[in-house]
Motif scaffolding. Sequence first.
Motif, mmCIF file in Angstrom:
data_model
loop_
_atom_site.group_PDB
_atom_site.id
_atom_site.type_symbol
_atom_site.label_atom_id
_atom_site.label_comp_id
_atom_site.label_asym_id
_atom_site.label_seq_id
_atom_site.Cartn_x
_atom_site.Cartn_y
_atom_site.Cartn_z
ATOM 1 N N GLU A 98 0.835 -1.207 0.000
ATOM 2 C CA GLU A 98 0.000 0.000 0.000
ATOM 3 C C GLU A 98 0.870 1.258 0.000
ATOM 4 N N LYS A 106 -5.614 5.531 -4.623
ATOM 5 C CA LYS A 106 -6.257 5.255 -3.338
ATOM 6 C C LYS A 106 -6.406 3.743 -3.182
ATOM 7 N N GLN A 108 -8.780 2.105 -2.112
ATOM 8 C CA GLN A 108 -10.108 1.605 -2.530
ATOM 9 C C GLN A 108 -10.258 1.574 -4.056
ATOM 10 N N SER A 109 -9.318 2.170 -4.792
ATOM 11 C CA SER A 109 -9.531 2.339 -6.237
ATOM 12 C C SER A 109 -9.372 1.025 -7.002
ATOM 13 N N SER A 110 -9.946 0.991 -8.195
ATOM 14 C CA SER A 110 -9.843 -0.231 -8.997
ATOM 15 C C SER A 110 -8.423 -0.387 -9.531
ATOM 16 N N LYS A 113 -6.400 -2.182 -6.941
ATOM 17 C CA LYS A 113 -6.739 -3.606 -6.954
ATOM 18 C C LYS A 113 -6.049 -4.307 -8.135
#
Length: 236
Positions: A98, A106, A108-110, A113
Amino acid sequence: MLKLTSIYTSYGHVKALKGINIEVNKGEIVCLIGNNGAGKTTTLLTISGIIKPDSGDIIFEGESLKNLAPHNIVNKGICHVPEGRRIFPRLTVLENLEMGAYQKFKVQSSKFKEKLDAVFSLFPILKERAKQMGGTLSGGEQQMLAIGRALMADPKLLLLDEPSLGLAPIMVSKIFKTIREINEEGVTILLVEQNAKAALRLSHRGYVLENGIIKLHGNGEDLLYNEDVKNAYLGE
Ligand SMILES: Nc1ncnc2c1ncn2[C@@H]1O[C@H](COP(=O)(O)OP(=O)(O)OP(=O)(O)O)[C@@H](O)[C@H]1O
Ligand SMILES: [Mg+2]
């Protein structure tokens, strides 16, 4: 893609780089070999803006990096995997990854991921160890984590400082194989190595640095069979 022209870098009165010229083209693996103290690490630190050169210029994709701060250089697409790995030992593997991404995406962003999945498919062991503290990984696993962390920032150019140092032979070949895979996926690589033979075999081109000066450069194959290189760096 990257061009260093007439770079001089010093530490106080110690002149570490004495006018070096290096070019890296998009898509290449270029290696920088040379003995201890030749200036290899200094070259990478100068590119990533951690040390500022006394003179000369560094052009990346048509733009000078000379007056940019290190985090702006990362944002341009240059990521540095330092000598000795420098992972965060008290953060988990996932938290280390991270940290690599935080300047760009971010959590949380795709895109985050997507990058995480790519790193886990390159290094499945990191997925297995995701919740373990970075400091509890083996040396080879820490090197994978250091490379994975740099990849999380989605680099165009990856600077690797002695990725094979101190690793067992089987881990060394795994790391070299991975460097090729990363390159095949479109990341340009500037690799610093003491393991000159393996580095030259892997690289499209190479530079030989001696006492802060580029002594020789050429394609990997030619340097591998060059008599001076053989005598000085390949132990033959
Ligand atoms: N922080 C520093 N302060 C003073 N001199 C330094 C510093 N860091 C490096 N040097 C000197 O600069 C020169 C180049 O060092 P550098 O670390 O770039 O070499 P290197 O090729 O990476 O060597 P190695 O293979 O041992 O990692 C050496 O003479 C070294 O002693
Ligand atoms: Mg070094």
